[in-house]
Design an enzyme around this catalytic site. Structure first.
Site, short mmCIF file in Angstrom:
data_model
loop_
_atom_site.label_atom_id
_atom_site.label_comp_id
_atom_site.label_asym_id
_atom_site.label_seq_id
_atom_site.Cartn_x
_atom_site.Cartn_y
_atom_site.Cartn_z
N PHE A 35 0.82 -1.21 0.00
CA PHE A 35 0.00 0.00 0.00
C PHE A 35 0.85 1.26 0.00
O PHE A 35 2.08 1.18 0.11
CB PHE A 35 -1.00 -0.01 1.16
CG PHE A 35 -0.41 0.14 2.54
CD1 PHE A 35 0.23 -0.91 3.17
CD2 PHE A 35 -0.53 1.34 3.22
CE1 PHE A 35 0.75 -0.77 4.46
CE2 PHE A 35 -0.02 1.50 4.51
CZ PHE A 35 0.63 0.44 5.12
N GLY A 156 9.82 -2.16 1.78
CA GLY A 156 8.57 -2.05 1.03
C GLY A 156 7.42 -1.84 1.99
O GLY A 156 7.53 -2.15 3.19
N LYS A 157 6.32 -1.32 1.46
CA LYS A 157 5.13 -1.10 2.31
C LYS A 157 4.20 -2.29 2.11
O LYS A 157 3.27 -2.25 1.31
CB LYS A 157 4.46 0.22 1.90
CG LYS A 157 4.27 1.17 3.07
CD LYS A 157 3.87 2.53 2.60
CE LYS A 157 2.87 3.21 3.51
NZ LYS A 157 3.21 3.33 4.90
N ILE A 158 4.52 -3.35 2.83
CA ILE A 158 3.83 -4.63 2.65
C ILE A 158 2.78 -4.80 3.74
O ILE A 158 3.09 -4.66 4.94
CB ILE A 158 4.87 -5.78 2.66
CG1 ILE A 158 5.79 -5.62 1.45
CG2 ILE A 158 4.18 -7.14 2.67
CD1 ILE A 158 7.00 -6.51 1.42
#
Ligand SMILES: Cc1ncc(COP(=O)(O)O)c(C=O)c1O
Length: 326
Positions: A35, A156-158
């Site tokens: 996101f 990362g925006k996981i």
């Protein structure tokens, strides 16, 4: 928080109530999504909504998707164009927050990242402060450690890795603090629950390197540039020991949500004087001028949603219709 009126979902803008997923959705069950959070800033003088560095946010969004083996049908400029359409449809005349999500949409059982189909959604809503005490927050060193690059990549925006952030945030808040400072597996400072971290020692700003299990923050990059180029401060990216907080002059959280927060106490000890310091004060003023489009030399980071014609209409008293997506 008010719900959005519209959503970009399955390739078009629909009423928010129509953007729904089934309970078996892979991303919901296994956290297999990525996101992004982007802010839009209303500039009342120009009657313009400026979205801050959308293409940079979407480039990281696409990189995060790549880490999960997702191939998305839109590139960063296309995502930015969709976002502008959505914001025009919402017609915001105030600060807002944009949440974009790419998730594996298959309704199926089975933990994996292959043979799945991603879906993209984008929504936006009015938004103010994320942390109440931006000018003086009290943080604690979390008992939780940051996820490791070899577990779930923090750069990362996981979606799934935000359980790690949520554990740290709730532990901190339930203990009476405003925010958590999370150490990585090595015991060095990584970041806050949803913000990057900087501190000032002997007039030099220190911040953990991107190899210390931090999110590669857009605000972090922004403030490094502003500190060096506008405030003439030396910024060094290096691992930071927890005890350095106790001898620091200032500490800060930076991020899209938190914006620029001065950390003035950590675990009941004052940071520096225990009051917001000169670097945080100057940076906050500069940052808010930049994001609101008040610094012509940084307008390249601010994407206008409505354009000059809309401001003209407003100034002439015309009612601006929400622009429908073509
Ligand atoms: C864990 C984490 N670190 C840092 C940040 C700051 O990143 P950005 O400045 O790109 O919003 C965020 C996002 O809000 C985050 O969730």
């Amino acid at each position: 928080m008010a719900l959005p009126r519209y959503a970009f979902f399955k390739g078009r803008i629909v009423p928010y109530s129509e953007a729904r997923v089934g309970v078996l959705t892979h991303g919901l069950n296994y956290g297999t999504g990525v996101f992004s959070g982007i802010r839009g800033y209303w500039n009342p003088d120009e009657k313009e909504l400026f979205v801050f560095r959308p293409e940079d946010h979407y480039r990281r969004f696409l990189e995060s998707a790549k880490m999960l083996g997702m191939t998305l049908p839109l590139d960063a400029p296309q995502l930015t164009a969709v976002l502008a359409d959505l914001l025009r449809k919402e017609g915001f005349r105030e600060d807002c927050y944009v949440r974009s999500l790419a998730f594996y949409a298959d309704e199926t059982v089975g933990v994996r990242l292959h043979d799945l189909t991603p879906e993209i959604s984008i929504v936006s809503m009015p938004y103010g402060r994320y942390i109440d005490k931006e000018e003086g927050a009290h943080a604690t060193i979390s008992s939780w450690r940051r996820v490791d690059d070899n577990a779930i990549p923090a750069r990362g925006k996981i979606v799934g890795s935000y359980v790690n952030s949520a554990l740290a945030k709730t532990e901190a808040m339930r203990s009476g603090f405003d925010e958590a400072i999370v150490l990585n597996g090595d015991g060095h400072i990584s970041e806050g629950s949803a913000a990057n971290f900087l501190l000032v020692r002997n007039g030099v700003v220190l911040t953990p390197p991107i190899t210390d299990n931090i999110l590669e923050g857009i605000t972090r990059r922004t403030v490094i540039d502003l500190l060096r180029d506008e405030l003439g401060v030396t910024v060094v990216e290096r691992s930071i020991d927890r005890s350095e907080i106790y001898v620091a002059e200032e500490a800060l959280f930076v991020g899209t949500g938190v914006q620029i927060v001065a950390v003035t106490r950590v675990d009941h000890r004052p940071v520096g004087t225990g009051r917001i310091g000169p670097i945080a004060t100057a940076l906050r003023k500069l940052y808010f001028d930049v994001v609101r489009g008040r610094r012509p030399d940084y307008r390249r980071w601010c994407a206008p949603v409505y354009g000059p014609a809309a401001a003209l209409e407003e100034n002439e008293g015309a009612v601006r219709p929400a622009v429908a997506r073509s």
